[in-house]
Design an enzyme around this catalytic site. Structure first.
Site, PDB file in Angstrom:
ATOM      1  N   HIS A 405       0.812  -1.215   0.000  1.00  0.00           N
ATOM      2  CA  HIS A 405       0.000   0.000   0.000  1.00  0.00           C
ATOM      3  C   HIS A 405       0.846   1.266   0.000  1.00  0.00           C
ATOM      4  CE1 HIS A 405      -3.964   1.548  -0.087  1.00  0.00           C
ATOM      5  NE2 HIS A 405      -4.529   0.588   0.630  1.00  0.00           N
ATOM      6  N   ASP A 409      -2.378   3.025  -4.354  1.00  0.00           N
ATOM      7  CA  ASP A 409      -3.627   2.990  -3.608  1.00  0.00           C
ATOM      8  C   ASP A 409      -4.560   1.950  -4.214  1.00  0.00           C
ATOM      9  OD1 ASP A 409      -4.546   4.128  -5.951  1.00  0.00           O
ATOM     10  OD2 ASP A 409      -4.652   6.156  -5.120  1.00  0.00           O
TER      11      ASP A 409
END
Length: 434
Positions: A405, A409
């Site tokens: 992450h 995104d």
């Protein structure tokens, strides 16, 4: 007169500092030729047969099967003819590709301290290879030459002064330490267990070689990478039909499902290059940047008798689907036979994991550190599916995508996975991007 030459474990490269002896290929007293393999060892990357650059009679072997030997430690001594044993005759220099031999490396060799042994001036007659009887513990310096033996003793709580060594000149081996620890446990258990209670000893399988490396990488990945997973079901009926169509061409090399998925991955990474990346960190794990890789070095999971391996297809984006199939088949066979080189197991930038071969639908795998993403493919099974507005039985698979992450995104990850699913459902879509 013959001269005894010592052959040590060569520099293994890839930052490796030692190897475990899997099996000896020669006996003491056996005549060996130049560059003949004398021992098979397993490193943290792969198993290899190590050839000796000297030809002659083997006068000694160092290390038992299962023992870890550090780089620079002696493996065998060989009695060679005097003309071949001169200082300027350093052997063939062809131990392994990329591995140095004594007399051919500018860097000093690392040696482990061991008891001084008197070397015979002449070639000894062949001796039985049975292990010598254990010698009683002695006073003075302990005959331990391996840091691994000392570490094992500390971990098991064994006092080395009480251990009888079964090696040459009373040398204490790791097997001696583990036997001593087992004997203590057995005595304590027998004393504590009431009659007629039975003492059950648990088996402890050491993490060594490849399994230890995998364990360390997975632990680091879980500690450092904030991963997330998304998944989607896809109708793979069209992809299976394409595979069968390509297989019908008997004259052409076989292209299975995995190479087709690999081709889809390279196309998806071309559209989403941010995912072909790795996070740059400080030694303490603090992230400082994102390195975007220009080439796609595609790793793929291969299950072997030695455990899970991830061979890497170099520059996968430059290969045709047929070339991908050939290279993946070659690497898979090398993984099963244990002949993969360290270079073929490192340097991946993205991993494809077809866990559907184990009959499971989904998974949330751990990212192969230091990569940023992994595509997982579940089993393909017949399921009810709405196709062209009607309910039908179709071949459906679940695709999962695990990503770092810090690199992207959910929008980027979802776009990548949706593109892969569209190509699985309509393989012809790939022609738009190839």
């Amino acid at each position: 007169m013959p001269v005894v030459r010592e052959f040590t474990l060569p520099d293994l490269g890839e930052g490796l500092t030692g190897a475990e002896i899997i099996r000896w290929l020669v006996e003491v007293g056996e005549v060996v030729a130049v560059d003949q393999p004398v021992v098979e060892v397993e490193t943290a990357k792969a198993s290899v047969e190590v050839p000796c650059p000297y030809g002659g009679v083997v006068t000694a072997r160092f290390g038992a099967v299962g023992e870890e030997v550090p780089v620079g430690a002696p493996l065998v001594t060989v009695a060679v003819a005097a003309s071949e044993g001169d200082d300027d005759a350093g052997g063939s220099g062809n131990v392994l590709v990329g591995y140095g031999t004594a007399g051919h490396s500018a860097a000093p060799r690392r040696r482990r301290v061991r008891p001084v042994q008197t070397r015979p001036a002449a070639v000894p007659a062949p001796q039985p290879t049975a292990q010598p009887a254990p010698r009683p513990a002695r006073s003075g310096p302990l005959p331990v030459i391996s840091p691994l033996v000392r570490r094992t003793a500390r971990e098991l709580g064994v006092d080395l002064a009480t251990v009888s060594g079964s090696g040459p000149d009373g040398l204490i081996l790791r097997a001696d330490v583990t036997r001593a620890a087992a004997a203590v446990v057995s005595r304590e258990t027998s004393a504590a267990a009431p009659e007629p209670a039975v003492a059950w000893d648990d088996d402890v399988v050491p993490l060594r070689g490849l399994r230890r490396t995998v364990a360390e990488k997975l632990s680091r990945s879980r500690r450092e990478i904030p991963d997330a997973t998304c998944w989607v079901d896809a109708d793979a009926t069209g992809l299976l039909a394409l595979k069968d169509q390509l297989a019908a061409r008997a004259a052409a090399p076989r292209i299975g499902l995995l190479p087709l998925l690999a081709r889809i991955c390279t196309a998806a990474l071309a559209r989403h290059p941010d995912l072909n990346a790795s996070v740059v960190t400080e030694p303490d794990g603090t992230p400082t940047g994102i390195r975007r890789h220009r080439a796609v070095h595609l790793g793929f999971a291969a299950q072997t008798e030695r455990g899970l391996m991830v061979p890497v297809v170099r520059d996968a984006q430059l290969l045709t689907t047929e070339q991908l199939a050939a290279e993946m088949a070659r690497l898979t066979e090398a993984a099963r036979t244990g002949s993969l080189t360290p270079a073929e197991l490192t340097g991946g930038t993205f991993t494809l994991n077809n866990y559907g071969v184990f009959g499971v639908d989904g998974s949330t795998p751990i990212i192969n550190h230091p990569e940023a993403a992994m595509l997982g493919v579940g089993r393909i099974a017949a399921k009810p599916w709405v196709h062209d507005g009607e309910l039908a039985v179709r071949q459906v698979t679940q695709l999962s995508f695990t990503f770092d992450h810090r690199v992207c995104d959910g929008g980027t990850a979802g776009g990548f996975l949706r593109f892969v699913a569209d190509c699985v459902e309509n393989p012809g879509e790939l022609l738009r991007y190839l």
